[in-house]
Design a protein around this motif. Sequence first.
Motif, mmCIF file in Angstrom:
data_model
loop_
_atom_site.group_PDB
_atom_site.id
_atom_site.type_symbol
_atom_site.label_atom_id
_atom_site.label_comp_id
_atom_site.label_asym_id
_atom_site.label_seq_id
_atom_site.Cartn_x
_atom_site.Cartn_y
_atom_site.Cartn_z
ATOM 1 N N ASP A 1 17.868 -39.416 -38.700
ATOM 2 C CA ASP A 1 16.721 -39.200 -39.582
ATOM 3 C C ASP A 1 16.078 -40.503 -40.030
ATOM 4 O OD1 ASP A 1 18.566 -40.207 -41.369
ATOM 5 O OD2 ASP A 1 18.217 -38.686 -42.909
ATOM 6 N N GLY A 2 16.563 -41.637 -39.507
ATOM 7 C CA GLY A 2 15.998 -42.940 -39.828
ATOM 8 C C GLY A 2 16.692 -43.684 -40.954
ATOM 9 N N ALA A 3 17.637 -43.048 -41.643
ATOM 10 C CA ALA A 3 18.337 -43.704 -42.753
ATOM 11 C C ALA A 3 19.113 -44.914 -42.254
ATOM 12 C CB ALA A 3 19.276 -42.724 -43.452
ATOM 13 N N ILE A 4 19.044 -46.001 -43.021
ATOM 14 C CA ILE A 4 19.662 -47.266 -42.646
ATOM 15 C C ILE A 4 20.903 -47.519 -43.508
ATOM 16 C CG2 ILE A 4 19.361 -49.760 -42.547
ATOM 17 C CD1 ILE A 4 17.681 -48.409 -40.468
ATOM 18 N N THR A 5 22.017 -47.817 -42.850
ATOM 19 C CA THR A 5 23.241 -48.225 -43.536
ATOM 20 C C THR A 5 23.496 -49.694 -43.232
ATOM 21 O OG1 THR A 5 24.196 -46.013 -43.402
ATOM 22 C CG2 THR A 5 25.725 -47.838 -43.775
ATOM 23 N N TYR A 6 23.705 -50.487 -44.272
ATOM 24 C CA TYR A 6 23.905 -51.931 -44.122
ATOM 25 C C TYR A 6 25.360 -52.226 -43.784
ATOM 26 C CZ TYR A 6 23.932 -56.915 -45.336
ATOM 27 O OH TYR A 6 24.070 -58.277 -45.311
ATOM 28 N N LEU A 7 25.591 -53.032 -42.745
ATOM 29 C CA LEU A 7 26.947 -53.332 -42.287
ATOM 30 C C LEU A 7 27.371 -54.766 -42.557
ATOM 31 C CD1 LEU A 7 26.805 -51.501 -38.839
ATOM 32 C CD2 LEU A 7 27.600 -50.601 -41.046
ATOM 33 N N GLY A 8 26.449 -55.636 -42.959
ATOM 34 C CA GLY A 8 26.804 -57.016 -43.253
ATOM 35 C C GLY A 8 26.008 -58.010 -42.426
ATOM 36 N N ARG A 9 26.302 -59.298 -42.648
ATOM 37 C CA ARG A 9 25.587 -60.380 -41.986
ATOM 38 C C ARG A 9 26.252 -60.788 -40.681
ATOM 39 N NH1 ARG A 9 20.727 -62.006 -42.574
ATOM 40 N NH2 ARG A 9 21.381 -64.089 -41.955
ATOM 41 N N ASP A 10 25.428 -61.286 -39.788
ATOM 42 C CA ASP A 10 25.958 -61.864 -38.559
ATOM 43 C C ASP A 10 26.656 -63.186 -38.836
ATOM 44 O OD1 ASP A 10 25.627 -60.172 -36.488
ATOM 45 O OD2 ASP A 10 23.813 -61.068 -35.692
ATOM 46 N N ASP A 11 26.219 -63.888 -39.843
ATOM 47 C CA ASP A 11 26.765 -65.219 -40.123
ATOM 48 C C ASP A 11 27.774 -65.146 -41.275
ATOM 49 O OD1 ASP A 11 25.233 -64.977 -42.427
ATOM 50 O OD2 ASP A 11 23.525 -66.025 -41.532
ATOM 51 N N ASP A 12 28.122 -66.257 -41.794
ATOM 52 C CA ASP A 12 29.136 -66.340 -42.846
ATOM 53 C C ASP A 12 28.535 -66.568 -44.226
ATOM 54 O OD1 ASP A 12 31.434 -67.950 -40.626
ATOM 55 O OD2 ASP A 12 31.612 -65.955 -41.506
ATOM 56 N N MET A 13 27.263 -66.280 -44.401
ATOM 57 C CA MET A 13 26.642 -66.510 -45.696
ATOM 58 C C MET A 13 27.377 -65.739 -46.785
ATOM 59 S SD MET A 13 24.193 -68.651 -45.358
ATOM 60 C CE MET A 13 23.178 -68.381 -46.797
ATOM 61 N N MET A 14 27.511 -66.382 -47.943
ATOM 62 C CA MET A 14 28.170 -65.757 -49.085
ATOM 63 C C MET A 14 27.117 -65.165 -50.009
ATOM 64 S SD MET A 14 30.995 -68.754 -49.875
ATOM 65 C CE MET A 14 29.732 -69.968 -50.284
ATOM 66 N N ASN A 15 27.555 -64.293 -50.902
ATOM 67 C CA ASN A 15 26.645 -63.695 -51.882
ATOM 68 C C ASN A 15 27.264 -63.884 -53.261
ATOM 69 O OD1 ASN A 15 25.087 -61.807 -53.507
ATOM 70 N ND2 ASN A 15 24.308 -61.075 -51.542
ATOM 71 N N ALA A 16 26.578 -64.648 -54.099
ATOM 72 C CA ALA A 16 27.071 -64.919 -55.446
ATOM 73 C C ALA A 16 26.090 -64.352 -56.461
ATOM 74 C CB ALA A 16 27.241 -66.416 -55.661
ATOM 75 N N GLY A 17 26.389 -63.170 -56.994
ATOM 76 C CA GLY A 17 25.528 -62.554 -57.992
ATOM 77 C C GLY A 17 24.124 -62.276 -57.502
ATOM 78 N N GLY A 18 23.988 -62.005 -56.208
ATOM 79 C CA GLY A 18 22.670 -61.707 -55.655
ATOM 80 C C GLY A 18 22.017 -62.890 -54.964
ATOM 81 N N PHE A 19 22.546 -64.107 -55.161
ATOM 82 C CA PHE A 19 22.021 -65.287 -54.496
ATOM 83 C C PHE A 19 22.812 -65.555 -53.220
ATOM 84 C CE2 PHE A 19 20.939 -65.885 -58.935
ATOM 85 C CZ PHE A 19 19.653 -66.381 -58.881
ATOM 86 N N ARG A 20 22.123 -65.742 -52.116
ATOM 87 C CA ARG A 20 22.797 -66.107 -50.882
ATOM 88 C C ARG A 20 23.115 -67.593 -50.923
ATOM 89 N NH1 ARG A 20 19.795 -65.391 -46.108
ATOM 90 N NH2 ARG A 20 21.757 -65.326 -44.973
ATOM 91 N N VAL A 21 24.373 -67.921 -50.641
ATOM 92 C CA VAL A 21 24.845 -69.301 -50.720
ATOM 93 C C VAL A 21 25.531 -69.652 -49.408
ATOM 94 C CG1 VAL A 21 26.332 -70.921 -51.961
ATOM 95 C CG2 VAL A 21 25.184 -69.072 -53.209
ATOM 96 N N SER A 22 25.194 -70.812 -48.865
ATOM 97 C CA SER A 22 25.831 -71.257 -47.630
ATOM 98 C C SER A 22 27.171 -71.903 -47.940
ATOM 99 C CB SER A 22 24.942 -72.271 -46.913
ATOM 100 O OG SER A 22 25.680 -72.916 -45.896
ATOM 101 N N PRO A 23 28.245 -71.508 -47.239
ATOM 102 C CA PRO A 23 29.532 -72.173 -47.444
ATOM 103 C C PRO A 23 29.489 -73.641 -47.033
ATOM 104 C CG PRO A 23 29.643 -70.689 -45.549
ATOM 105 C CD PRO A 23 28.345 -70.415 -46.241
#
Length: 486
Positions: free
Chosen positions: A372-394
């Motif tokens: 039906d077109g619904a999208i489920t998020y599975l994660g990033r291809d890379d190793d980017m981190m998520n800190a309180g909504g901000f994407r942070v590079s390790p």
Amino acid sequence: MTAHCPAPFNLTAHVLAAGLQTPDKIALEILRASRAERWSFARLDAAVRGTGTGLAALGLPPGARVLLRLGNSVGFPLAFLGAVAVGLVPVPTSTALTGPEISAMAKGLNPALVIAEEGVALPDHPAPVLTLEQLRAMRDLPPCAYDMGAPDRPGYIVFTSGSGGTPRAVVHAHRAVWARRMMWDGWYGLRTDDRVLHAGAFNWTYTLGTGLMDPWAIGATALVVAPGAPMSLLMRRHDATIFAAVPGVYRQLLAAGRLGALPRLRHGLSAGEKLPEATRAAWAAATGTAIYEALGMSECSTYISASPTRPAPDGAIGYLQDGRRISVQDGVLAIHRDDPGLMLGYLGPDGPHLPLHGDWFVTGDRVAQAKDGAITYLGRDDDMMNAGGFRVSPLEVERALADAPGIDDIAVTDVEIRPDVRIIAAFYTAPAPLDDAALNAFAAGRLARYKQPRLYQHLPSLPRGANGKLSRRALRAQFKADDDNA
């Protein structure tokens, strides 16, 4: 919304036009514990265009970049919109950034002007600095004429962290604000009588768009809570109808247990990181309202979302917004070069460069799409981190901590410390475990608070593959195994 952006066009003119149909209506309320600072649409328009006149009088060349070092005061939107109004290109940045961080960003940006409030770290750069007091004096100047032009010309720049570990300057066109109209129905369910309260900082694209520009562009009221003020109380006292935040803020409000009745609240909005289903359910139980989630990125705002008229199935984020040119290619989201919300590119020595695979910008976000077109998020291809909504590079964090006294080798990743709660963790090798307080102090001098590790762990060695490449996945697995056995 499928109509093309009109031409000639100016982002600021578009954002302020609807509000001038009701000039006495409140456009902005900055909420404090005991009072609120209120700005009508007429007052906002006059101050923005007066600021534009003052900035134009500085004689900066067309398209010159203006680095903003401003917090959650009315000075921020006045500087941002005033600069865009007269053909300058504002660059919002987090006030939490340290001197070394903002200096590195300014080096590639080469701003012609810095606008800064007192006490905020300034870049080591020759650009002149305009103080908040000097900016404030521009508000009462005569209104500027709008710099009208091609919708595709640069309008503003935001910074995001790339997988290479260096913050990247994302150049957006004036048309980016026109493309945001797709979210009005596709995510917000936005109406002219709404009072939208956003919990984030103005410099973040989520707050800048969802919390300020989008409500104003439809003639609605934007509410902003001053730092330290009681958010749930002010949400109720000031009749917020839509609340927008990252999942962590929802968790904090629920944990405080002081939400009480919110009779005017229609629903919540969430973006920045995946919303845990437990948080969604707890919010619904506490307030009787739903949270509608969205997925996007600094390079293209949001483009997948649920909405009041089209809720997402369990586990999914939502659907492609009408008018977007998005494709799922081998399980990864890609954005067509003609999508009106897509950036012009990453800023380089010769201007913006848009990396494409054929006609597509590949996001690196892995998803599954239902029939039906619904999208489920599975994660990033890379190793980017998520800190309180901000994407942070390790890599950025590792570089900042690599020369900390006593450390031989270091690797950084995010780890789950309890269900749906992740933090940045630093794993290091050294002859003996180091003092956490000393490591924290070292990090505080080189990284914004949201980039600093919350956990340090001494290891005899770091996991690496046969080719010598560090495995952050193995680090996370090892941490989980140790935590499970603790």
